[in-house]
Scaffold this motif. Structure first.
Motif, mmCIF file in Angstrom:
data_model
loop_
_atom_site.group_PDB
_atom_site.id
_atom_site.type_symbol
_atom_site.label_atom_id
_atom_site.label_comp_id
_atom_site.label_asym_id
_atom_site.label_seq_id
_atom_site.Cartn_x
_atom_site.Cartn_y
_atom_site.Cartn_z
ATOM 1 N N ALA A 264 -33.190 -22.072 -4.598
ATOM 2 C CA ALA A 264 -33.439 -20.966 -3.659
ATOM 3 C C ALA A 264 -33.078 -19.619 -4.262
ATOM 4 O O ALA A 264 -33.627 -18.583 -3.871
ATOM 5 N N LEU A 265 -32.180 -19.644 -5.246
ATOM 6 C CA LEU A 265 -31.738 -18.401 -5.896
ATOM 7 C C LEU A 265 -32.490 -18.141 -7.199
ATOM 8 O O LEU A 265 -32.098 -17.269 -7.987
ATOM 9 N N GLY A 266 -33.507 -18.950 -7.469
ATOM 10 C CA GLY A 266 -34.385 -18.662 -8.599
ATOM 11 C C GLY A 266 -34.126 -19.435 -9.866
ATOM 12 O O GLY A 266 -34.719 -19.138 -10.910
ATOM 13 N N VAL A 267 -33.248 -20.440 -9.819
ATOM 14 C CA VAL A 267 -32.980 -21.250 -11.013
ATOM 15 C C VAL A 267 -33.865 -22.489 -10.961
ATOM 16 O O VAL A 267 -33.945 -23.156 -9.919
ATOM 17 N N GLY A 268 -34.505 -22.828 -12.052
ATOM 18 C CA GLY A 268 -35.354 -24.012 -12.107
ATOM 19 C C GLY A 268 -34.547 -25.292 -11.978
ATOM 20 O O GLY A 268 -33.372 -25.353 -12.374
ATOM 21 N N ALA A 269 -35.184 -26.334 -11.437
ATOM 22 C CA ALA A 269 -34.465 -27.589 -11.202
ATOM 23 C C ALA A 269 -33.927 -28.197 -12.491
ATOM 24 O O ALA A 269 -32.777 -28.658 -12.550
ATOM 25 N N GLU A 270 -34.739 -28.216 -13.536
ATOM 26 C CA GLU A 270 -34.288 -28.830 -14.794
ATOM 27 C C GLU A 270 -33.146 -28.039 -15.415
ATOM 28 O O GLU A 270 -32.185 -28.611 -15.946
ATOM 29 N N ALA A 271 -33.220 -26.721 -15.349
ATOM 30 C CA ALA A 271 -32.136 -25.893 -15.906
ATOM 31 C C ALA A 271 -30.848 -26.091 -15.117
ATOM 32 O O ALA A 271 -29.753 -26.180 -15.687
ATOM 33 N N ALA A 272 -30.964 -26.174 -13.791
ATOM 34 C CA ALA A 272 -29.773 -26.380 -12.969
ATOM 35 C C ALA A 272 -29.149 -27.740 -13.253
ATOM 36 O O ALA A 272 -27.927 -27.860 -13.397
ATOM 37 N N ALA A 273 -29.997 -28.769 -13.340
ATOM 38 C CA ALA A 273 -29.476 -30.116 -13.599
ATOM 39 C C ALA A 273 -28.772 -30.187 -14.947
ATOM 40 O O ALA A 273 -27.716 -30.824 -15.089
ATOM 41 N N ALA A 274 -29.346 -29.520 -15.947
ATOM 42 C CA ALA A 274 -28.703 -29.504 -17.274
ATOM 43 C C ALA A 274 -27.347 -28.814 -17.204
ATOM 44 O O ALA A 274 -26.374 -29.243 -17.839
ATOM 45 N N ALA A 275 -27.265 -27.762 -16.409
ATOM 46 C CA ALA A 275 -25.985 -27.061 -16.266
ATOM 47 C C ALA A 275 -24.963 -27.925 -15.541
ATOM 48 O O ALA A 275 -23.770 -27.920 -15.889
ATOM 49 N N PHE A 276 -25.407 -28.673 -14.532
ATOM 50 C CA PHE A 276 -24.472 -29.528 -13.786
ATOM 51 C C PHE A 276 -23.708 -30.465 -14.725
ATOM 52 O O PHE A 276 -22.554 -30.817 -14.481
ATOM 53 N N GLU A 277 -24.380 -30.913 -15.776
ATOM 54 C CA GLU A 277 -23.750 -31.874 -16.679
ATOM 55 C C GLU A 277 -22.590 -31.241 -17.456
ATOM 56 O O GLU A 277 -21.775 -31.943 -18.050
ATOM 57 N N GLN A 278 -22.526 -29.923 -17.460
ATOM 58 C CA GLN A 278 -21.434 -29.241 -18.172
ATOM 59 C C GLN A 278 -20.231 -28.991 -17.261
ATOM 60 O O GLN A 278 -19.189 -28.545 -17.727
ATOM 61 N N MET A 279 -20.385 -29.287 -15.968
ATOM 62 C CA MET A 279 -19.294 -28.988 -15.041
ATOM 63 C C MET A 279 -18.161 -29.999 -15.167
ATOM 64 O O MET A 279 -18.391 -31.206 -15.130
ATOM 65 N N THR A 280 -16.951 -29.490 -15.324
ATOM 66 C CA THR A 280 -15.777 -30.353 -15.284
ATOM 67 C C THR A 280 -15.318 -30.457 -13.830
ATOM 68 O O THR A 280 -15.456 -29.511 -13.057
ATOM 69 N N PRO A 281 -14.760 -31.595 -13.430
ATOM 70 C CA PRO A 281 -14.378 -31.763 -12.020
ATOM 71 C C PRO A 281 -13.316 -30.744 -11.601
ATOM 72 O O PRO A 281 -12.374 -30.472 -12.348
ATOM 73 N N PRO A 282 -13.461 -30.161 -10.410
ATOM 74 C CA PRO A 282 -12.379 -29.317 -9.887
ATOM 75 C C PRO A 282 -11.116 -30.158 -9.715
ATOM 76 O O PRO A 282 -11.192 -31.369 -9.514
ATOM 77 N N PHE A 283 -9.968 -29.507 -9.754
ATOM 78 C CA PHE A 283 -8.722 -30.250 -9.645
ATOM 79 C C PHE A 283 -8.690 -31.074 -8.358
ATOM 80 O O PHE A 283 -8.933 -30.554 -7.271
ATOM 81 N N GLY A 284 -8.371 -32.347 -8.516
ATOM 82 C CA GLY A 284 -8.209 -33.228 -7.366
ATOM 83 C C GLY A 284 -9.496 -33.828 -6.843
ATOM 84 O O GLY A 284 -9.461 -34.680 -5.957
#
Length: 426
Positions: A264-284
């Motif tokens: 909805a904010l203009g990021v493509g689905a594939e680019a967003a999904a690739a970025a998700f894989e770089q996310m480290t879990p928030p504490f807890g």
């Protein structure tokens, strides 16, 4: 202008002093700044060209926010966010004054805040809400929020100020908030029953209004041995697969919400999904911490819906593992712990796991387990209880710690000694 400058300067100073005293400093700066300039939030967000995006709901706010911010930043957007889970107005004010120039110009293009459900009602008229994401609604801190209809009312009154909303199609109370600007995320029927709404905690009923057509749906969930999972997400323009570092169907829903918001904010689905894989879990939130040669997985719980998801996750783990459930009843947790009796703890019987209970309500948790047919030791001292749980595991084994919010914060000093709180949240 002078009042705003003073609020920024003195608020920042309060934050530094707080951190020097070993406290987090995620709320005090904003509290001090708002005392000096009550419109500090309004004036700072007014200069954000991309406006404000809010993630709210009972569970999943922190992880959804972090996923969305990760995708936006990967796309080159300068994002102001509150990663510490400090989601009242004081937490929002804190990050704004820390990311602003002394003359009140925010150093960012867009703000993405996780916001407490009740706080959103008063914050919404003060900021330019571009998009509101609602993850779910579940009974939580009833002594503070009241019943769910009250919480839904808070969010509904805020949505009239939003440009658009992204709602959970599979939570009837969230879906009922829809207006002409709303879109939806959810999961296919085969997965939907694993995340029942609050009204169906014991029935697994997951009934969706057939007229709703989500823009993102979870289609597959495949747990991985390292605590993560591979999630399939279908959008109206195609499907993507993402490897998440966090476990559980509830986090697959969080990924669907974050993907819908990113698109909805203009990021493509594939680019967003690739970025998700770089996310480290928030504490807890499914974070894995190496401690004394063991892997300690921390699974925050706050209410029966959240505990049910932890129960489901633990039930899928090949046992036996050490499990420590730490229940506090401080203000931030909710004083009433009767919700322990609403969760499906019985499903843990027969898993082969070995259980302990801790926190200020350790005895209540041990009693709940006993009535579920599960033997558990209990020790109200958190540090001692963690050491006992870890000592009960072999080197290289995984220990699961399931704490409420304030118990989770206290575990920081034990599991990550010497690491400042603001670094833990980063």
């Amino acid at each position: 202008m002078i009042r705003l400058i003073l609020a920024i300067a003195i608020g920042r100073l309060a934050g530094r002093l707080s951190r020097l005293l070993g406290r987090g400093g995620s709320a005090i700066p904003g509290l001090v700044a708002a005392k000096i300039c009550p419109t500090v939030i309004d004036r700072l967000v007014a200069n954000l060209p991309g406006g404000v995006v809010v993630v709210t709901g009972t569970n999943g706010k922190t992880t959804t926010t972090k996923l969305l911010v990760t995708a936006l930043e990967a796309a080159g957007t300068r994002v102001i966010t509150n990663p510490t889970g400090s989601n009242l107005e004081r937490g929002v004010a804190t990050v704004l004054i820390e990311r602003a120039t002394m003359r009140g110009r925010p150093r960012g293009d867009l703000a993405v805040f996780e916001v407490d459900e009740a706080a959103l009602r008063t914050l919404a008229p003060r900021v330019r809400l571009r998009l509101v994401v609602v993850t779910n609604l579940a009974r939580d801190q009833l002594d503070r929020y009241g019943e769910l209809d009250t919480t839904a009312g808070h969010i509904s009154s805020a949505l009239v100020y939003a440009g658009s909303s992204l709602l959970n199609a599979d939570d009837p109370k969230v879906a009922a908030l829809a207006d002409g600007s709303s879109s939806f995320f959810g999961a296919v029927a085969e997965i939907r029953h694993l995340m029942p709404p609050d009204d169906a905690l014991y029935s697994n009923a997951a009934i969706r209004d057939p007229s709703i057509s989500p823009v993102v749906e979870v289609t597959t969930v495949e747990p991985l041995g390292d605590g993560g999972q591979v999630v399939g997400l279908a959008t109206r323009t195609g499907s993507v697969t993402v490897r998440l570092a966090v476990p559980g169907v509830y986090n697959a829903y969080n990924a669907a919400a974050a993907l819908g918001a990113a698109m909805a904010l203009g990021v493509g689905a594939e680019a967003a999904a690739a970025a998700f894989e770089q996310m480290t879990p928030p504490f807890g939130r499914g974070q894995v911490i190496e401690y004394q040669g063991r892997r300690v997985v921390v699974l925050l719980v706050k209410n029966p819906s959240g505990l049910n998801q932890a129960v489901r996750l633990l039930g899928a783990v090949d046992g036996p593992s050490q499990v420590l459930i730490a229940i506090n009843d401080e203000h931030a947790d909710g004083r009433d712990v009767s919700w322990l009796w609403d969760a499906r703890v019985e499903e843990l019987a027969g898993t082969g796991h070995r259980f302990g209970a801790s926190g200020t309500r350790a005895a209540d948790m041990a009693l709940r387990l006993k009535y579920a047919g599960i033997d558990a030791w209990h020790d109200a001292d958190l540090e001692r209880a963690v050491e006992r749980a870890v000592a009960g595991a072999e080197a290289g084994d995984t220990v699961y710690v399931v704490p409420t919010y304030t118990a989770m914060l206290r575990l920081l000093g034990t599991l990550l000694p010497g690491v400042p709180r603001h670094e833990v949240w980063a």
